[in-house]
Design an enzyme around this catalytic site. Structure first.
Site, PDB file in Angstrom:
ATOM      1  N   HIS A 156       3.035  34.143  28.265  1.00 35.37           N
ATOM      2  CA  HIS A 156       2.178  33.181  28.785  1.00 35.37           C
ATOM      3  C   HIS A 156       1.285  33.274  30.398  1.00 35.37           C
ATOM      4  CE1 HIS A 156       1.336  29.410  29.570  1.00 35.37           C
ATOM      5  NE2 HIS A 156       1.637  28.868  28.596  1.00 35.37           N
ATOM      6  N   GLU A 276      -3.544  34.260  26.883  1.00 39.72           N
ATOM      7  CA  GLU A 276      -1.400  34.425  26.629  1.00 39.72           C
ATOM      8  C   GLU A 276      -1.900  34.637  25.059  1.00 39.72           C
ATOM      9  OE1 GLU A 276      -0.325  30.563  26.387  1.00 39.72           O
ATOM     10  OE2 GLU A 276      -1.583  29.928  28.428  1.00 39.72           O
TER      11      GLU A 276
HETATM   12  O1  TA6 Z   1       0.099  27.663  27.140  1.00 37.21           O
HETATM   13  C1  TA6 Z   1      -0.851  26.036  26.804  1.00 37.21           C
HETATM   14  C2  TA6 Z   1      -0.252  25.250  26.753  1.00 37.21           C
HETATM   15  O2  TA6 Z   1       0.817  25.516  25.691  1.00 37.21           O
HETATM   16  C3  TA6 Z   1      -0.292  23.762  27.424  1.00 37.21           C
HETATM   17  O3  TA6 Z   1      -0.448  22.976  26.688  1.00 37.21           O
HETATM   18  C4  TA6 Z   1       0.275  23.612  28.456  1.00 37.21           C
HETATM   19  O4  TA6 Z   1       0.923  22.698  28.626  1.00 37.21           O
HETATM   20  C5  TA6 Z   1       1.045  25.321  29.051  1.00 37.21           C
HETATM   21  O5  TA6 Z   1       1.741  25.614  27.739  1.00 37.21           O
HETATM   22  C6  TA6 Z   1       1.915  24.959  29.772  1.00 37.21           C
HETATM   23  O6  TA6 Z   1       3.341  24.889  29.159  1.00 37.21           O
HETATM   24  P1  TA6 Z   1       4.526  24.603  30.529  1.00 37.21           P
HETATM   25  O7  TA6 Z   1       5.687  24.186  29.364  1.00 37.21           O
HETATM   26  O8  TA6 Z   1       4.675  25.625  31.103  1.00 37.21           O
HETATM   27  O9  TA6 Z   1       4.155  23.636  31.735  1.00 37.21           O
END
Ligand code: TA6
Length: 304
Positions: A156, A276
């Site tokens: 991520h 990501e």
């Molecule tokens: O990567 C995108 C995502 O799935 C978004 O929907 C948002 O929730 C982000 O990840 C961040 O997630 P987190 O659990 O780190 O706040």
């Protein structure tokens, strides 16, 4: 070019710094979550970490390269969003320096706590390698148990950019599932990935669809960044592996979502984009003795 490794701490959490002896390149990875929290090139930080990130060894770090495993999002409700790898305490297995690179290997395996959340034996190995202008992060999941398990995995990555002057080249024509509208997946019509509103898109790599380019080119004030992605599946410690398609999530919370995140300053949405690479459409089944590897190479170029 000589490289060095140093064990240290950052905000009270154990970390390992990889650096070139010249100081021109460096990276830092926490043992908590095996989260890479820095990648510098020519003294310029290329990853984004929130100023409001919580460094308590319980909540995942907001920024850097959090690891999503065994799930992306929260398809399994009994487990937290993006799984438990990013807020688990990993083991430092090995560090290594060669004349052109420095590597740290971190491992995580099942515990009583993880088996309550996800009833499987597993072993994760995460190899982080710093070399000239490049940071390679390679995550391998093994199935050491005697029953199959299904998993997803994703890196991520938070890139430090001014979103007002950033583009990703190029998702055009790639099959896109928009997490905000939740309609059918459709080919991306935009030539360049820009951010001028909340974006939460999953680009899907699948047979018959346009492959997602590798590398993707991120153009930004901080300097161009190339993102290479690969994945493979095979028998543990055997050469032969089959290629696995790698999806890419493209995310920025923009104004309202940023305000809803307690560990992100309200205006910080202006300073990062998440690109990501991961395996997130459906699940990959690992039979006993099988492994799944996802690799990302970030190659930082000089400002043009
Ligand atoms: O990567 C995108 C995502 O799935 C978004 O929907 C948002 O929730 C982000 O990840 C961040 O997630 P987190 O659990 O780190 O706040």
């Amino acid at each position: 070019m000589e490289f060095q490794v140093e064990r240290t701490t950052k905000n009270g959490l154990e970390s390992v710094i990889l650096r070139s002896a010249s100081g021109e390149f460096s990276a830092e990875v926490l043992l908590f979550g095996a989260t890479v929290v820095s990648f510098t090139v020519g003294g310029s930080e290329r990853l984004f970490v929130s100023d409001d990130a919580i460094w308590n060894g319980i909540k995942a770090i907001r920024g850097g390269i959090p690891i999503c495993f065994p799930q992306f999002g929260q398809p399994l409700k009994e487990m937290s969003q993006h799984g438990f790898a990013r807020n688990s305490h990993w083991t430092l297995a090995r560090t290594e320096t060669k004349d052109q690179e420095a590597t740290v290997l971190l491992t995580l395996q099942d515990t009583e706590e993880t088996r309550v959340l996800w009833p499987h034996a597993f072993m994760l190995r995460y190899r982080v390698t710093l070399s000239y202008r490049s940071l390679t992060t390679e995550l391998t999941a093994y199935n050491p148990g005697d029953t199959d398990y299904k998993c997803q995995m994703l890196l991520h990555t938070y890139h430090r950019v001014q979103v007002s002057d950033m583009s990703v080249d190029s998702f055009e024509g790639c099959l896109c599932y928009d997490q905000l509208t939740k309609g059918d997946a459709e080919p991306e019509t935009q030539r360049m990935g820009h951010i001028d509103r909340e974006v939460d898109k999953i680009y899907l790599e699948k047979p018959g669809a346009k492959p997602i380019p590798s590398p993707l080119h991120i153009s930004a004030q901080e300097g161009p960044m190339r993102v290479y992605k690969t994945a493979s599946k095979g028998k543990m410690d055997m050469e032969y592996k089959t290629e696995v398609p790698v999806d890419v999530v493209f995310w920025n919370p923009w104004i309202d979502k940023a305000k809803s995140l307690a560990d992100l300053p309200d205006l910080a949405y202006k300073n990062f984009v998440c690109v990501e690479p991961g395996i997130v459409q459906g699940w990959i089944t690992l039979c006993p003795g099988e492994s799944l590897t996802l690799s990302q190479i970030l190659e930082a170029r000089d400002k043009e």
